[in-house]
Design an enzyme around this catalytic site. Structure first.
Site, PDB file in Angstrom:
ATOM      1  N   ASP A  54       0.921  -1.158  -0.070  1.00  0.00           N
ATOM      2  CA  ASP A  54      -0.005   0.043  -0.002  1.00  0.00           C
ATOM      3  C   ASP A  54       0.899   1.313   0.173  1.00  0.00           C
ATOM      4  O   ASP A  54       1.913   1.269   0.808  1.00  0.00           O
ATOM      5  CB  ASP A  54      -0.791   0.222   1.078  1.00  0.00           C
ATOM      6  N   ILE A  55       0.348   2.369  -0.711  1.00  0.00           N
ATOM      7  CA  ILE A  55       1.334   3.368  -0.769  1.00  0.00           C
ATOM      8  C   ILE A  55       1.248   4.161   0.236  1.00  0.00           C
ATOM      9  O   ILE A  55       2.158   5.268   0.674  1.00  0.00           O
ATOM     10  CB  ILE A  55       0.939   4.263  -2.130  1.00  0.00           C
ATOM     11  N   ASN A  61     -12.832  -3.144   2.357  1.00  0.00           N
ATOM     12  CA  ASN A  61     -13.848  -2.204   2.431  1.00  0.00           C
ATOM     13  C   ASN A  61     -14.719  -2.570   1.198  1.00  0.00           C
ATOM     14  O   ASN A  61     -14.321  -2.463   0.187  1.00  0.00           O
ATOM     15  CB  ASN A  61     -13.088  -0.910   2.688  1.00  0.00           C
ATOM     16  N   VAL A  83     -10.848   2.828  -3.660  1.00  0.00           N
ATOM     17  CA  VAL A  83     -10.456   2.232  -4.807  1.00  0.00           C
ATOM     18  C   VAL A  83     -11.640   1.350  -5.255  1.00  0.00           C
ATOM     19  O   VAL A  83     -11.767   0.236  -4.522  1.00  0.00           O
ATOM     20  CB  VAL A  83      -9.396   1.704  -4.812  1.00  0.00           C
ATOM     21  N   HIS A 137     -10.403  -5.372  -3.264  1.00  0.00           N
ATOM     22  CA  HIS A 137      -8.886  -5.653  -2.900  1.00  0.00           C
ATOM     23  C   HIS A 137      -9.134  -6.018  -1.173  1.00  0.00           C
ATOM     24  O   HIS A 137      -9.985  -5.529  -0.723  1.00  0.00           O
ATOM     25  CB  HIS A 137      -7.913  -4.493  -2.757  1.00  0.00           C
TER      26      HIS A 137
HETATM   27  P1  AMP Z   1      -9.707   1.328   0.253  1.00  0.00           P
HETATM   28  O1  AMP Z   1      -9.759   2.701   0.909  1.00  0.00           O
HETATM   29  O2  AMP Z   1     -10.253   0.141   1.064  1.00  0.00           O
HETATM   30  O3  AMP Z   1     -10.309   1.254  -1.017  1.00  0.00           O
HETATM   31  O4  AMP Z   1      -8.024   1.063  -0.206  1.00  0.00           O
HETATM   32  C1  AMP Z   1      -7.550   1.660  -1.269  1.00  0.00           C
HETATM   33  C2  AMP Z   1      -5.983   1.773  -0.781  1.00  0.00           C
HETATM   34  O5  AMP Z   1      -5.393   1.795  -2.104  1.00  0.00           O
HETATM   35  C3  AMP Z   1      -5.609   2.662   0.093  1.00  0.00           C
HETATM   36  O6  AMP Z   1      -5.197   2.249   1.604  1.00  0.00           O
HETATM   37  C4  AMP Z   1      -4.539   3.566  -0.479  1.00  0.00           C
HETATM   38  O7  AMP Z   1      -3.560   4.038   0.262  1.00  0.00           O
HETATM   39  C5  AMP Z   1      -4.167   2.550  -1.618  1.00  0.00           C
HETATM   40  N1  AMP Z   1      -3.519   3.149  -2.718  1.00  0.00           N
HETATM   41  C6  AMP Z   1      -4.094   4.014  -3.333  1.00  0.00           C
HETATM   42  N2  AMP Z   1      -3.108   4.598  -4.418  1.00  0.00           N
HETATM   43  C7  AMP Z   1      -2.236   3.524  -4.433  1.00  0.00           C
HETATM   44  C8  AMP Z   1      -0.968   3.200  -5.324  1.00  0.00           C
HETATM   45  N3  AMP Z   1      -0.787   3.888  -6.566  1.00  0.00           N
HETATM   46  N4  AMP Z   1      -0.267   2.021  -4.947  1.00  0.00           N
HETATM   47  C9  AMP Z   1      -0.396   1.451  -3.750  1.00  0.00           C
HETATM   48  N5  AMP Z   1      -1.773   1.542  -2.997  1.00  0.00           N
HETATM   49  C10 AMP Z   1      -2.530   2.583  -3.357  1.00  0.00           C
END
Ligand code: AMP
Length: 114
Positions: A30-31, A87, A96, A100
């Site tokens: 995760d970023i 989520n 997103v 995931h």
């Molecule tokens: P959610 O809020 O459950 O939809 O999780 C989405 C996750 O994606 C969050 O924890 C973000 O930090 C992560 N995220 C967003 N952009 C990126 C990226 N480019 N690379 C890796 N993780 C990301």
């Protein structure tokens, strides 16, 4: 799917810090980590979230869960323990819209949520 962030990572159009990959699944860090170990497990096929899982995805779901335990081993948290979270929808703050699972570990977590 066009304009889907995780589809772009799967396609290599956006870089991801990949830890594990097989024919159906990609796992990358995760970023914006919320724990010392925070890895995302995504299907290569686009699905919006848990609500998109039908019987046809049973094997894929098994592959995603197996990848999560594989990632736990690779990051050394299989023994200490970890949390697996997906989520789904606005109340869960899904940001997103590509299915995931978050693998979170490397520290003692609270007994809240959950
Ligand atoms: P959610 O809020 O459950 O939809 O999780 C989405 C996750 O994606 C969050 O924890 C973000 O930090 C992560 N995220 C967003 N952009 C990126 C990226 N480019 N690379 C890796 N993780 C990301």
């Amino acid at each position: 799917m066009e304009n889907c962030l995780f589809c772009m990572i799967v396609a290599g159009k956006i870089p991801g810090d990949t830890l594990y990959e097989d024919e159906r699944v990609l796992a990358f860090r995760d970023i914006s980590p919320q724990a010392p170990q925070h890895v995302l497990i995504v299907p290569k096929k686009h699905l919006e979230g848990l609500n998109d899982l039908g019987q046809a995805e049973d094997a894929l779901l098994g592959a995603l869960l197996r990848a999560a335990s594989q990632v736990a081993r690779l990051t050394g948290i299989d023994g200490s323990g970890y949390r697996l979270v997906s989520n789904c929808g606005p109340h869960a703050c899904q940001s997103v819209h590509h299915l995931h699972f978050h693998v979170l570990g490397g520290q003692q977590m609270s007994g809240q949520m959950v």
